[in-house]
Design a protein around this motif. Sequence first.
Motif, PDB file in Angstrom:
ATOM      1  N   MET A 166       0.834  -1.198   0.000  1.00 15.69           N
ATOM      2  CA  MET A 166       0.000   0.000   0.000  1.00 15.69           C
ATOM      3  C   MET A 166       0.868   1.246   0.000  1.00 15.69           C
ATOM      4  SD  MET A 166      -3.389  -0.287   2.014  1.00 15.69           S
ATOM      5  CE  MET A 166      -4.359  -1.745   2.112  1.00 15.69           C
ATOM      6  N   ALA A 167       0.454   2.222  -0.778  1.00 20.10           N
ATOM      7  CA  ALA A 167       1.151   3.503  -0.795  1.00 20.10           C
ATOM      8  C   ALA A 167       0.781   4.257   0.469  1.00 20.10           C
ATOM      9  CB  ALA A 167       0.750   4.304  -2.031  1.00 20.10           C
ATOM     10  N   SER A 168       1.644   5.237   0.837  1.00 23.64           N
ATOM     11  CA  SER A 168       1.270   6.045   1.977  1.00 23.64           C
ATOM     12  C   SER A 168      -0.060   6.692   1.626  1.00 23.64           C
ATOM     13  CB  SER A 168       2.341   7.076   2.321  1.00 23.64           C
ATOM     14  OG  SER A 168       3.114   7.444   1.213  1.00 23.64           O
ATOM     15  N   GLY A 169      -1.016   6.629   2.516  1.00 21.96           N
ATOM     16  CA  GLY A 169      -2.347   7.112   2.233  1.00 21.96           C
ATOM     17  C   GLY A 169      -3.303   5.953   1.973  1.00 21.96           C
ATOM     18  N   GLY A 170      -2.785   4.706   1.947  1.00 20.07           N
ATOM     19  CA  GLY A 170      -3.644   3.538   1.866  1.00 20.07           C
ATOM     20  C   GLY A 170      -4.002   3.062   0.469  1.00 20.07           C
ATOM     21  N   THR A 171      -3.446   3.638  -0.579  1.00 20.96           N
ATOM     22  CA  THR A 171      -3.750   3.220  -1.942  1.00 20.96           C
ATOM     23  C   THR A 171      -3.149   1.849  -2.232  1.00 20.96           C
ATOM     24  OG1 THR A 171      -3.617   5.531  -2.615  1.00 20.96           O
ATOM     25  CG2 THR A 171      -3.589   3.908  -4.373  1.00 20.96           C
ATOM     26  N   GLN A 172      -3.942   0.967  -2.840  1.00 25.40           N
ATOM     27  CA  GLN A 172      -3.449  -0.353  -3.237  1.00 25.40           C
ATOM     28  C   GLN A 172      -2.608  -0.184  -4.503  1.00 25.40           C
ATOM     29  OE1 GLN A 172      -4.040  -3.222  -1.447  1.00 25.40           O
ATOM     30  NE2 GLN A 172      -2.559  -4.154  -2.805  1.00 25.40           N
ATOM     31  N   LEU A 173      -1.385  -0.685  -4.474  1.00 29.09           N
ATOM     32  CA  LEU A 173      -0.488  -0.563  -5.630  1.00 29.09           C
ATOM     33  C   LEU A 173      -0.840  -1.590  -6.692  1.00 29.09           C
ATOM     34  CD1 LEU A 173       2.869  -0.178  -3.687  1.00 29.09           C
ATOM     35  CD2 LEU A 173       1.560   1.625  -4.801  1.00 29.09           C
ATOM     36  N   LYS A 174      -0.768  -1.147  -7.962  1.00 28.61           N
ATOM     37  CA  LYS A 174      -0.998  -2.034  -9.087  1.00 28.61           C
ATOM     38  C   LYS A 174       0.260  -2.056  -9.952  1.00 28.61           C
ATOM     39  CE  LYS A 174      -4.790   0.204 -10.452  1.00 28.61           C
ATOM     40  NZ  LYS A 174      -4.888   1.223  -9.466  1.00 28.61           N
ATOM     41  N   VAL A 175       0.534  -3.200 -10.575  1.00 26.35           N
ATOM     42  CA  VAL A 175       1.688  -3.329 -11.455  1.00 26.35           C
ATOM     43  C   VAL A 175       1.627  -2.241 -12.527  1.00 26.35           C
ATOM     44  CG1 VAL A 175       2.747  -4.792 -13.213  1.00 26.35           C
ATOM     45  CG2 VAL A 175       1.999  -5.781 -11.048  1.00 26.35           C
ATOM     46  N   GLY A 176       2.752  -1.550 -12.704  1.00 30.54           N
ATOM     47  CA  GLY A 176       2.838  -0.482 -13.694  1.00 30.54           C
ATOM     48  C   GLY A 176       2.568   0.899 -13.139  1.00 30.54           C
ATOM     49  N   ASP A 177       2.163   0.991 -11.856  1.00 27.53           N
ATOM     50  CA  ASP A 177       1.935   2.297 -11.241  1.00 27.53           C
ATOM     51  C   ASP A 177       3.239   3.075 -11.143  1.00 27.53           C
ATOM     52  OD1 ASP A 177      -0.821   2.209 -10.790  1.00 27.53           O
ATOM     53  OD2 ASP A 177      -0.626   1.496  -8.716  1.00 27.53           O
ATOM     54  N   LEU A 178       3.155   4.372 -11.391  1.00 25.83           N
ATOM     55  CA  LEU A 178       4.297   5.258 -11.170  1.00 25.83           C
ATOM     56  C   LEU A 178       4.280   5.673  -9.707  1.00 25.83           C
ATOM     57  CD1 LEU A 178       4.192   7.586 -14.298  1.00 25.83           C
ATOM     58  CD2 LEU A 178       5.458   5.463 -13.964  1.00 25.83           C
ATOM     59  N   ILE A 179       5.427   5.549  -9.056  1.00 26.83           N
ATOM     60  CA  ILE A 179       5.552   5.890  -7.644  1.00 26.83           C
ATOM     61  C   ILE A 179       6.421   7.137  -7.528  1.00 26.83           C
ATOM     62  CG2 ILE A 179       6.225   5.091  -5.347  1.00 26.83           C
ATOM     63  CD1 ILE A 179       4.056   3.334  -6.696  1.00 26.83           C
ATOM     64  N   GLU A 180       5.852   8.175  -6.937  1.00 26.38           N
ATOM     65  CA  GLU A 180       6.551   9.443  -6.715  1.00 26.38           C
ATOM     66  C   GLU A 180       7.003   9.481  -5.255  1.00 26.38           C
ATOM     67  OE1 GLU A 180       5.614  14.193  -7.345  1.00 26.38           O
ATOM     68  OE2 GLU A 180       3.946  12.806  -7.028  1.00 26.38           O
ATOM     69  N   ILE A 181       8.309   9.558  -5.056  1.00 26.21           N
ATOM     70  CA  ILE A 181       8.884   9.550  -3.710  1.00 26.21           C
ATOM     71  C   ILE A 181       9.427  10.947  -3.424  1.00 26.21           C
ATOM     72  CG2 ILE A 181      10.631   8.508  -2.201  1.00 26.21           C
ATOM     73  CD1 ILE A 181      10.561   6.089  -4.270  1.00 26.21           C
ATOM     74  N   SER A 182       8.921  11.561  -2.366  1.00 25.48           N
ATOM     75  CA  SER A 182       9.326  12.932  -2.028  1.00 25.48           C
ATOM     76  C   SER A 182      10.667  12.924  -1.328  1.00 25.48           C
ATOM     77  CB  SER A 182       8.278  13.589  -1.134  1.00 25.48           C
ATOM     78  OG  SER A 182       7.060  13.682  -1.834  1.00 25.48           O
ATOM     79  N   ARG A 183      11.660  13.483  -1.988  1.00 28.19           N
ATOM     80  CA  ARG A 183      12.996  13.638  -1.425  1.00 28.19           C
ATOM     81  C   ARG A 183      13.182  15.117  -1.056  1.00 28.19           C
ATOM     82  NH1 ARG A 183      13.811   8.439  -1.249  1.00 28.19           N
ATOM     83  NH2 ARG A 183      15.066   7.417  -2.844  1.00 28.19           N
ATOM     84  N   PHE A 184      14.281  15.424  -0.428  1.00 27.37           N
ATOM     85  CA  PHE A 184      14.594  16.801  -0.073  1.00 27.37           C
ATOM     86  C   PHE A 184      14.907  17.585  -1.350  1.00 27.37           C
ATOM     87  CE2 PHE A 184      17.689  20.099   1.077  1.00 27.37           C
ATOM     88  CZ  PHE A 184      16.928  20.804   2.002  1.00 27.37           C
ATOM     89  N   GLY A 185      14.002  18.453  -1.773  1.00 22.02           N
ATOM     90  CA  GLY A 185      14.245  19.325  -2.923  1.00 22.02           C
ATOM     91  C   GLY A 185      13.861  18.765  -4.282  1.00 22.02           C
ATOM     92  N   TYR A 186      13.422  17.518  -4.363  1.00 22.64           N
ATOM     93  CA  TYR A 186      13.022  16.947  -5.648  1.00 22.64           C
ATOM     94  C   TYR A 186      12.204  15.677  -5.412  1.00 22.64           C
ATOM     95  CZ  TYR A 186      16.529  13.253  -5.133  1.00 22.64           C
ATOM     96  OH  TYR A 186      17.238  12.184  -4.686  1.00 22.64           O
ATOM     97  N   GLU A 187      11.688  15.113  -6.484  1.00 26.65           N
ATOM     98  CA  GLU A 187      10.940  13.863  -6.407  1.00 26.65           C
ATOM     99  C   GLU A 187      11.749  12.764  -7.107  1.00 26.65           C
ATOM    100  OE1 GLU A 187       8.224  14.225  -4.560  1.00 26.65           O
ATOM    101  OE2 GLU A 187       8.574  16.371  -4.630  1.00 26.65           O
ATOM    102  N   HIS A 188      11.825  11.600  -6.470  1.00 25.14           N
ATOM    103  CA  HIS A 188      12.438  10.434  -7.105  1.00 25.14           C
ATOM    104  C   HIS A 188      11.295   9.567  -7.606  1.00 25.14           C
ATOM    105  CE1 HIS A 188      15.323   7.396  -8.095  1.00 25.14           C
ATOM    106  NE2 HIS A 188      14.728   6.497  -7.332  1.00 25.14           N
ATOM    107  N   TRP A 189      11.474   8.944  -8.771  1.00 26.88           N
ATOM    108  CA  TRP A 189      10.406   8.162  -9.391  1.00 26.88           C
ATOM    109  C   TRP A 189      10.815   6.707  -9.555  1.00 26.88           C
ATOM    110  CZ3 TRP A 189       5.613  10.082 -10.811  1.00 26.88           C
ATOM    111  CH2 TRP A 189       5.448  11.462 -10.655  1.00 26.88           C
ATOM    112  N   ALA A 190       9.838   5.819  -9.387  1.00 25.60           N
ATOM    113  CA  ALA A 190      10.032   4.384  -9.575  1.00 25.60           C
ATOM    114  C   ALA A 190       8.756   3.835 -10.210  1.00 25.60           C
ATOM    115  CB  ALA A 190      10.297   3.708  -8.228  1.00 25.60           C
ATOM    116  N   ILE A 191       8.821   2.606 -10.687  1.00 27.04           N
ATOM    117  CA  ILE A 191       7.633   1.960 -11.248  1.00 27.04           C
ATOM    118  C   ILE A 191       7.405   0.656 -10.496  1.00 27.04           C
ATOM    119  CG2 ILE A 191       8.851   0.762 -13.135  1.00 27.04           C
ATOM    120  CD1 ILE A 191       6.305   1.766 -14.861  1.00 27.04           C
TER     121      ILE A 191
END
Length: 162
Positions: free
Chosen positions: A1-26
């Motif tokens: 589950m994503a923070s906030g309780g969202t169920q993750l699905k294959v192929g979802d883009l994940i935005e990770i909040s870093r200091f000063g920018y966003e890191h992305w994963a799939i």
Amino acid sequence: MASGGTQLKVGDLIEISRFGYEHWAIYVGKGYVVHLAPPSEVAGAGVSSIMSIVADRAIVKKELLSVVAGGDKYRVNNKHDDKYEPLPPNKIIQQAEKMVGKEIPYSVTHDNCEHFVNALRYGVSRSDQVTEALTAAGVAAAFFGVAGLIGMVLARSKREKQ
């Protein structure tokens, strides 16, 4: 589950909040993500991750989302689904898995982690962070240019009155 309780699905883009920018994963399933990581990218690293600005190569990694995110907040952000048709999940996983372990060219402006995951999900390499930063820089340059021009006109006007 994503923070906030969202169920993750294959192929979802994940935005990770870093200091000063966003890191992305799939998301590729079973708690794992694939992401593009410059050598300096360390989960939850903050300042050391900023060194990725000078990297010209990065490694495609498959890691647990919990490890990649560290203590940082993350969320599903499939923000271009209204503009581009996502590729089928099995194709996304196949392409992502084929890239794992490869070292590929990296540039903060045209080959970054956001470009990478958008290419996997949509077949379109793009980074809104870069677009927004360049737009902001252009607006700031225009503002300071106009402010400088006004300053020159006012100074000239003041000199002429003396």
